[in-house]
Structures are given as structure tokens and as C-alpha cells.
Design an enzyme around this catalytic site. Sequence first.
Site, PDB file in Angstrom:
ATOM      1  CD  GLU A  60     -15.301 -35.128 -27.360  1.00 55.73           C
ATOM      2  OE1 GLU A  60     -15.849 -34.241 -28.265  1.00 55.73           O
ATOM      3  OE2 GLU A  60     -14.046 -34.740 -26.794  1.00 55.73           O
ATOM      4  CG  ASP A 118     -12.315 -33.430 -24.340  1.00 54.97           C
ATOM      5  OD1 ASP A 118     -11.892 -34.110 -25.400  1.00 54.97           O
ATOM      6  OD2 ASP A 118     -13.115 -32.414 -24.434  1.00 54.97           O
ATOM      7  CB  ILE A 142      -7.867 -33.630 -28.472  1.00 53.46           C
ATOM      8  CG1 ILE A 142      -6.589 -34.991 -28.523  1.00 53.46           C
ATOM      9  CG2 ILE A 142      -7.061 -32.156 -28.707  1.00 53.46           C
ATOM     10  CD1 ILE A 142      -6.238 -34.860 -30.229  1.00 53.46           C
ATOM     11  CG  ASP A 143     -11.522 -29.125 -24.476  1.00 54.21           C
ATOM     12  OD1 ASP A 143     -12.690 -29.673 -25.051  1.00 54.21           O
ATOM     13  OD2 ASP A 143     -11.628 -28.170 -23.668  1.00 54.21           O
ATOM     14  CB  THR A 195     -10.616 -31.659 -32.136  1.00 51.28           C
ATOM     15  OG1 THR A 195     -10.397 -32.633 -30.948  1.00 51.28           O
ATOM     16  CG2 THR A 195     -10.185 -32.557 -33.137  1.00 51.28           C
TER      17      THR A 195
END
Length: 285
Positions: free
Chosen positions: A78, A105, A107-108, A110
Site C-alpha cells: 500500500e 497492507d 497496517i490495515d 491506521t
Amino acid sequence: MTVSDQQGTVVGGKSFAAVAINCAAKAGEWIKSKLGNYEKLDIKYSAHDLVTEVDKGSETLIKRLVLTHFPHHSFLGEEGVEPGPEASARALEEVSEAEYLWIVDPIDGTTNFVHGFPFFVVSIALAHKGEVILGVVYDPMRDELFIAEKGKGAYVHGKRMSVSQEDSLKTSLIATGFPADLDYALPLNMKGLQALAPQVRNIRSGGSAALHMAYVAAGRLSGFWEIGLNSWDLAAGALLIQESGGTVTDTLGQPYSLGVRNVAASNGKMHQSFLDALAAADAVK
């Protein structure tokens, strides 16, 4: 951390699953150590779309580890993509011919991380010629690792997962999100929310699409839908659900692929009713 005892697909003596688990665990540990301690917050696509140096550091860590083991594989993360749906679609198109593609991803969730709301994950998927063959979603705050390999089932805490048994909307617990795209995706999602809320048992919104998908796979949610997501939000979670016996399509009912942005995922038993309710509300595209 407890994971399944599967060895995973092996290439050159290296297990894809073992590498993905190691990446997720290391990134998750680092993210957890930074909770409440990040230094810089930036806005990406809109005020609802945030990024910190922790997101970027997590992606760098994962990419470095993956490419150390598999230097000829492709990588789509990402934070390596410009904000906005057009850039996301373009980035996916550029790697669509890759034999092996890692989709990450870092940190999905954030926004949750920034606020200290403990609902965020690391999501790592591996696609082979466009088909997802491995998915890992790791929740560092609960030390829960969800893993699926194509054709081998999906697991959490080393135990095989299966989707829930609700067969109607009225008995279903559904999740959704509130998209960062305020002009297109959010209004559509709100239409669906307004239509579905009276028809289901209840609706949740935790702020992490990947964790919502993992919860569908684990039977904790009956279904999940959201407009305007990206491949890195969905790839790992989609395989988790499929390998747990559930169904993942776009909101029009077409089969899941890496290009899907408007997703509907469920235990499969109430999927058509789910799609019909969204369609009746004109909330599908």
C-alpha cells in the site's frame, strides 16, 4: 504465537507460509511497540486516509524479508502506491503479469492505530499468476494469526476455521466500513448501511477490512461489505473466507479477483439475500 502446523508450499526449500508468518509476526511486534509513540502523521487521499512512519517502516521490513527469501518475486504494498483509486488500479495492472506477487497492507486500520483503538492488523497475501494461494492476517494486539493456503483450509490458533451458520439476513451480524473516498464510495456505502440496518441482527464497523474478513472466516461475523477497497485490503482475507467455506464476490455477485474494489463477503448461506438487499438500495456500484 500459535499457528497451524502446515509446512506450506515450498520453493527452493523455503516455505511461503513460514516466510509470511515470520514477516507478519515481526511487523506486528514492531507496530505494537510503536502504539502511542509514532512521530509523524500524514494525510493521503482524504482526511479519513492516514499514514504514519510506522506504516512505511512495517512495509519496508516486510518487503526486505520477503525479497531476501524470494528475490525474483514481485511486491505490491500500500505505501508504495500513490493515494487514490486510479493509482491503485494502475499499480495492480503494472504487476498483473507477475508469476509470484506479494500483496501487503503493512497496517490495515491506521486510523485505529493512531487513536490507540486496538483493531488493526498486518495483511500479507501471495498470488501465483493472479490467483491468491496464501493469506495471512495478524492482529498483534490479540496475538491472533489467521492463515490460509489454497486448498488446505484456514486456521487460527492452530485450529481449522469455518464460517458461521446464519442463513438469513435477520439473524446475521454484518460489518462494513466508512470509505476514505467521500465523493463516490462513502455515499454508496451509506446507502447500503441504511438499507441493511433494519434487515439484519446488527452491524459493526471496526475500521479494518482485513480483520473484518478474518472474522467472517472465523465465524465471528456473518458477512462484510464495503465500497472502494484495494487489493491489499482484501487479498489475504478473501482466501481466509474461501478456505473456511464462505463466499467472496464483488457487490454485483461476480467472483472475487485481485481487481475487485467493491466487495461482498459472507458465510455463503445468506449471500444472495445480502447482494439482493444491496442491489435494491442501489448501493452496489
